[in-house]
Design a protein around this motif. Sequence first.
Motif, mmCIF file in Angstrom:
data_model
loop_
_atom_site.group_PDB
_atom_site.id
_atom_site.type_symbol
_atom_site.label_atom_id
_atom_site.label_comp_id
_atom_site.label_asym_id
_atom_site.label_seq_id
_atom_site.Cartn_x
_atom_site.Cartn_y
_atom_site.Cartn_z
ATOM 1 N N ALA A 75 0.898 -1.102 -0.153
ATOM 2 C CA ALA A 75 -0.100 -0.015 -0.247
ATOM 3 C C ALA A 75 0.914 1.167 0.085
ATOM 4 C CB ALA A 75 -1.070 -0.049 1.333
ATOM 5 N N THR A 76 0.447 2.317 -0.765
ATOM 6 C CA THR A 76 1.091 3.413 -0.794
ATOM 7 C C THR A 76 -0.060 4.729 -0.799
ATOM 8 O OG1 THR A 76 2.812 2.803 -2.073
ATOM 9 C CG2 THR A 76 2.420 5.227 -2.274
ATOM 10 N N GLY A 77 0.211 5.729 0.063
ATOM 11 C CA GLY A 77 -0.919 6.688 -0.123
ATOM 12 C C GLY A 77 -0.983 7.519 1.499
ATOM 13 N N LYS A 78 -1.950 8.209 1.557
ATOM 14 C CA LYS A 78 -1.898 8.888 2.686
ATOM 15 C C LYS A 78 -3.450 8.916 3.362
ATOM 16 C CE LYS A 78 1.438 12.469 1.306
ATOM 17 N NZ LYS A 78 1.830 11.786 -0.080
ATOM 18 N N ILE A 79 -3.246 9.082 4.998
ATOM 19 C CA ILE A 79 -4.591 8.987 5.593
ATOM 20 C C ILE A 79 -4.402 10.284 6.575
ATOM 21 C CG2 ILE A 79 -6.049 7.668 7.322
ATOM 22 C CD1 ILE A 79 -4.506 5.142 6.052
ATOM 23 N N GLY A 107 -4.775 -7.846 -8.858
ATOM 24 C CA GLY A 107 -4.325 -6.840 -9.682
ATOM 25 C C GLY A 107 -4.083 -5.502 -8.594
ATOM 26 N N LYS A 108 -4.231 -4.359 -8.996
ATOM 27 C CA LYS A 108 -4.009 -3.044 -8.493
ATOM 28 C C LYS A 108 -5.247 -2.609 -7.995
ATOM 29 C CE LYS A 108 -3.195 0.977 -10.566
ATOM 30 N NZ LYS A 108 -2.863 2.003 -11.122
ATOM 31 N N LEU A 109 -5.524 -2.247 -6.615
ATOM 32 C CA LEU A 109 -6.359 -1.814 -6.018
ATOM 33 C C LEU A 109 -6.181 -0.121 -5.850
ATOM 34 C CD1 LEU A 109 -9.193 -2.001 -4.289
ATOM 35 C CD2 LEU A 109 -7.771 -2.497 -2.387
ATOM 36 N N SER A 110 -7.069 0.637 -6.293
ATOM 37 C CA SER A 110 -7.246 1.779 -5.793
ATOM 38 C C SER A 110 -8.379 2.333 -5.164
ATOM 39 C CB SER A 110 -7.462 2.738 -7.369
ATOM 40 O OG SER A 110 -7.535 4.173 -7.111
ATOM 41 N N LEU A 111 -8.091 2.703 -3.828
ATOM 42 C CA LEU A 111 -9.096 2.806 -2.746
ATOM 43 C C LEU A 111 -9.038 3.861 -2.238
ATOM 44 C CD1 LEU A 111 -11.098 0.796 -1.168
ATOM 45 C CD2 LEU A 111 -9.216 0.605 0.295
ATOM 46 N N SER A 112 -10.459 4.735 -2.186
ATOM 47 C CA SER A 112 -10.671 5.753 -0.947
ATOM 48 C C SER A 112 -11.477 5.281 -0.006
ATOM 49 C CB SER A 112 -11.789 6.841 -1.608
ATOM 50 O OG SER A 112 -10.919 7.194 -2.853
ATOM 51 N N SER A 113 -11.211 5.621 1.271
ATOM 52 C CA SER A 113 -11.867 5.390 2.334
ATOM 53 C C SER A 113 -12.142 6.654 3.434
ATOM 54 C CB SER A 113 -11.026 4.328 3.377
ATOM 55 O OG SER A 113 -9.943 4.944 3.485
ATOM 56 N N GLU A 114 -13.390 6.228 4.230
ATOM 57 C CA GLU A 114 -13.517 7.417 5.331
ATOM 58 C C GLU A 114 -14.449 6.733 6.296
ATOM 59 O OE1 GLU A 114 -17.743 9.478 3.985
ATOM 60 O OE2 GLU A 114 -15.776 10.105 2.668
ATOM 61 N N TRP A 115 -14.413 7.403 7.494
ATOM 62 C CA TRP A 115 -15.234 6.869 8.822
ATOM 63 C C TRP A 115 -16.612 7.189 8.756
ATOM 64 C CZ3 TRP A 115 -14.936 3.149 12.232
ATOM 65 C CH2 TRP A 115 -15.785 3.116 13.390
ATOM 66 N N ASN A 117 -19.585 7.649 11.103
ATOM 67 C CA ASN A 117 -19.858 7.653 12.459
ATOM 68 C C ASN A 117 -21.100 7.358 12.758
ATOM 69 O OD1 ASN A 117 -18.376 8.225 14.959
ATOM 70 N ND2 ASN A 117 -20.028 9.963 15.387
ATOM 71 N N ASP A 118 -22.195 7.688 11.753
ATOM 72 C CA ASP A 118 -23.234 7.129 12.052
ATOM 73 C C ASP A 118 -23.363 5.490 11.923
ATOM 74 O OD1 ASP A 118 -24.319 9.668 12.337
ATOM 75 O OD2 ASP A 118 -24.976 9.632 10.054
ATOM 76 N N ARG A 119 -22.581 4.886 11.043
ATOM 77 C CA ARG A 119 -22.798 3.503 11.101
ATOM 78 C C ARG A 119 -21.625 2.707 12.036
ATOM 79 N NH1 ARG A 119 -24.347 0.861 5.500
ATOM 80 N NH2 ARG A 119 -24.626 -0.649 6.662
ATOM 81 N N GLN A 120 -20.880 3.555 12.520
ATOM 82 C CA GLN A 120 -19.448 2.898 13.211
ATOM 83 C C GLN A 120 -18.678 1.980 12.038
ATOM 84 O OE1 GLN A 120 -18.770 3.756 16.862
ATOM 85 N NE2 GLN A 120 -19.286 5.397 15.691
ATOM 86 N N GLY A 121 -18.705 2.386 11.051
ATOM 87 C CA GLY A 121 -17.895 1.683 10.094
ATOM 88 C C GLY A 121 -16.965 2.364 9.064
ATOM 89 N N ILE A 122 -16.123 1.771 8.356
ATOM 90 C CA ILE A 122 -15.076 2.381 7.523
ATOM 91 C C ILE A 122 -15.801 2.012 6.038
ATOM 92 C CG2 ILE A 122 -12.894 2.303 6.431
ATOM 93 C CD1 ILE A 122 -11.843 1.203 9.127
ATOM 94 N N LEU A 123 -16.097 3.201 5.473
ATOM 95 C CA LEU A 123 -16.703 3.078 4.229
ATOM 96 C C LEU A 123 -15.511 3.180 2.900
ATOM 97 C CD1 LEU A 123 -19.059 3.431 1.985
ATOM 98 C CD2 LEU A 123 -18.651 5.993 2.400
ATOM 99 N N LEU A 124 -15.698 1.999 2.160
ATOM 100 C CA LEU A 124 -14.957 1.772 1.101
ATOM 101 C C LEU A 124 -15.209 1.798 -0.077
ATOM 102 C CD1 LEU A 124 -13.244 -1.438 2.732
ATOM 103 C CD2 LEU A 124 -12.409 1.006 2.860
ATOM 104 N N LEU A 125 -14.462 2.610 -0.940
ATOM 105 C CA LEU A 125 -14.955 2.651 -2.389
ATOM 106 C C LEU A 125 -13.662 2.678 -3.278
ATOM 107 C CD1 LEU A 125 -17.245 6.063 -2.203
ATOM 108 C CD2 LEU A 125 -17.973 3.670 -2.481
ATOM 109 N N GLY A 126 -13.455 1.642 -4.138
ATOM 110 C CA GLY A 126 -12.348 1.402 -5.035
ATOM 111 C C GLY A 126 -12.826 0.354 -6.279
#
Length: 236
Positions: A75-79, A107-115, A117-126
Amino acid sequence: LKDSLWNVDPESVTISGNNIYIDNFYITKENQHLHIDGIISDNPKDLLFVDLKDIEISYIFDVLNIPALQFGGRATGKINAHDLLGSMMIDGRLEVQDFSFNQVVQGKLSLSSEWDNDRQGILLLGSIYPHYPDISVFTDVNGYIFPIGENQGLSLYFEANDINIAFVQKYMKAFSSDVKGRGGGKIHLYGSFSDIFLKGTPYVKNGNIKINLLNTTYSFSDTIVMDSTSIRANNT
C-alpha cells in the motif's frame, strides 16, 4: 519485522491525560516507509497524519488477528484523521499493488476510505485493475468494514468484469480444492470476522473444481449461484 530489518528515526510519543502526541514517527526499509505525525485526541482540530509507501498490508491483518480476512499487497498513500477519541473523522486514499484476497492476487487496488460515524464503520470505495493492458476490465468494490462494537464484521460488494475466482477456495476447502477460473458479475461478501459468507450469481469462464471425495476435477463455463448455505450450478 517478518525477519527484515527496519530503520527507526528518533521520535517522541507523549501521553498526557487522554491525548497522545506523536512527533515524527518514521520507519524505513530501502524504498519503503511508514510516517505518523500528529495528535490523537477528542479535539476535532487535532490531526493525525499517516503516510505509507510500499507497506505490506498483510502485516496489519496479522496483527489484527482476523483469520477470515486475508488481504495482502503493498500500500502507498495518505490518511488523515481528526477527533479519533470522539467522532473519528478519517479519510484517505491508497493504491495497493499486487492486491490479494485469500492469497490470490487480483491486480492493483485503487481505494478511497472514510469513517462513517453513524454506522460506526469504514466506508470503502475502490476499483481493482487486473495485471494486463486492458484496464477497462476492472472490478468495482464498495461497502463497509465494521472494526468495533457488537456488529464487528464487513459487508463488501464486488461488481466484477473479470476476477480470479480462486479466492473462494478458502470457503470450500471442506469438500473441494484446485478451484480456478475467471468470473464476472455481482458478489456480496459479508458476515462477522469469524463467519464470512458469499452471495451472488457470477458467470464463471473456464472454471475448474476438484471434488476431493471423488478425486475428480470438473470443468465448466456457466453461471453459479452462491448463498450463505450453498454454491450451486444449474444444468452446467
